[in-house]
Design a protein around this motif. Structure first.
Motif: not given
Length: 329
Positions: A221-227, A233-237, A256-263
């Motif tokens: 298995i070969l896995r590459t990750v980035g965030k 804001f945060e986004i990752g893949a 692919v995933g992401g989030a918005v942080n509001l307080e």
């Protein structure tokens, strides 16, 4: 007056001793993650109380007689808060190990724990331990027994390398897996305030392709990750290629995933796809949810998710609300 003073001094001594013991002794920690969910697989629709890998553990370190060398240990168990039964047990082993650590040389541990490739995902999975966990569409999420791992110190406060070997421990005549390193898992990670990235590789790991029904096998298995984290804001893949080391099976996965942080609020989403080369099966994962922080270690949440297999014509849909409390002492 003397009696009161003596009691005051004695009480202060006891409190100081307890605090010193707590500071130098083992740390008891855990997490309670409980959700109330509606799960629909297309054939049945039911409500469940889920424990979501709630856990209890103890970890610590202490100095040895060799200058700068620490003995380290960890024993973590999954507990089922919903019904007290985890596959017929009260406690189920998670990451358990012992070893040594030296600030300039790194750490060496042995036991049963997550492989470097699994750990390399970092915190990209926005729905970890829930029904939208990436393990539902990707191979490689392994917690392996009989594993020995070396991890380097953080170079330049950003770079880390981990290499683990797993002996097969087969003793029968003609056994193929009887060497010191029948399987290997390794990772290279980079992290600073705004970016996390990793590349990891498993060789001959016991696992099975998620989009192939051929059963257990040995995978490469070969896995590459980035965030990336920018302001609120945060986004990752994740990109992953998993193939049978002794067969034609191969899965290609994307997430692919992401989030918005509001307080106190966190709004998050995630999409994943796995394609099987030999069977043409496709697995898709889609999830949307939000968290509301009650304290630094406590939150409530709600989410919806769907995991679908194209050729198998199956679809698992989940709606859940829950809470998570983390603790340590």
């Amino acid at each position: 007056m003397k009696k009161c003073l003596s009691m005051f001094v004695f009480g202060g001594f006891v409190v100081t001793s307890i605090n010193a013991l707590a500071a130098d002794g083992p740390i008891l920690y855990g997490k309670a993650n409980v959700s109330y969910e509606n799960q629909d697989d297309g054939n049945s629709d039911t409500w469940k109380l889920q424990s979501n890998a709630s856990r209890l553990g103890v970890k610590g370190a202490f100095d040895t007689d060799l200058a700068g060398l620490e003995a380290i240990y960890k024993a973590e168990f999954e507990i089922s808060i919903d019904d007290g039964d985890k596959d017929g047990q009260t406690f189920s082993q998670r990451n358990i190990y012992g070893g040594f650590k030296q600030a300039n040389l790194g750490a060496l541990i042995a036991g049963k724990f997550d492989t470097p490739l699994k750990s390399a995902q970092g915190k990209v999975d926005q729905f970890n331990d829930l029904q939208a966990d990436i393990k539902n569409i990707m191979a490689g999420e392994n917690r392996t027994s009989n594993i020995v791992q070396y991890s380097s110190p953080r170079l330049f406060d950003a770079v880390g390398v981990s290499v683990a070997v797993i002996p097969g421990e087969e003793q029968s005549a003609g056994a193929e897996n009887d060497g010191p390193a029948d399987a290997v898992s390794s990772s290279f990670t980079f992290e600073n305030d705004r970016f996390y990235g990793s590349i990891a590789y498993d060789s001959d790991i016991d696992d099975s392709l998620e989009a192939d029904s051929s059963g257990d096998s040995r995978l490469n298995i070969l896995r590459t990750v980035g965030k990336v984290r920018l302001s609120n804001f945060e986004i990752g893949a994740v990109y992953q290629l998993a193939e049978e080391s002794d067969g034609p099976g191969e899965d290609t996965s994307y997430l692919v995933g992401g989030a918005v942080n509001l307080e106190r609020w966190k709004i998050k989403a995630q999409y994943g796809l796995t394609e099987a080369e030999t069977t043409n099966e496709e697995l898709t994962l889609l999830a949307l949810g939000f968290d509301y922080k009650l304290a630094s270690k406590s939150k409530v949440y709600a989410y919806v998710s769907q995991v679908e297999a194209d050729l198998a014509d199956s679809e698992d849909s989940t709606f859940g609300v829950g809470f998570e409390h983390k603790f340590s002492m």
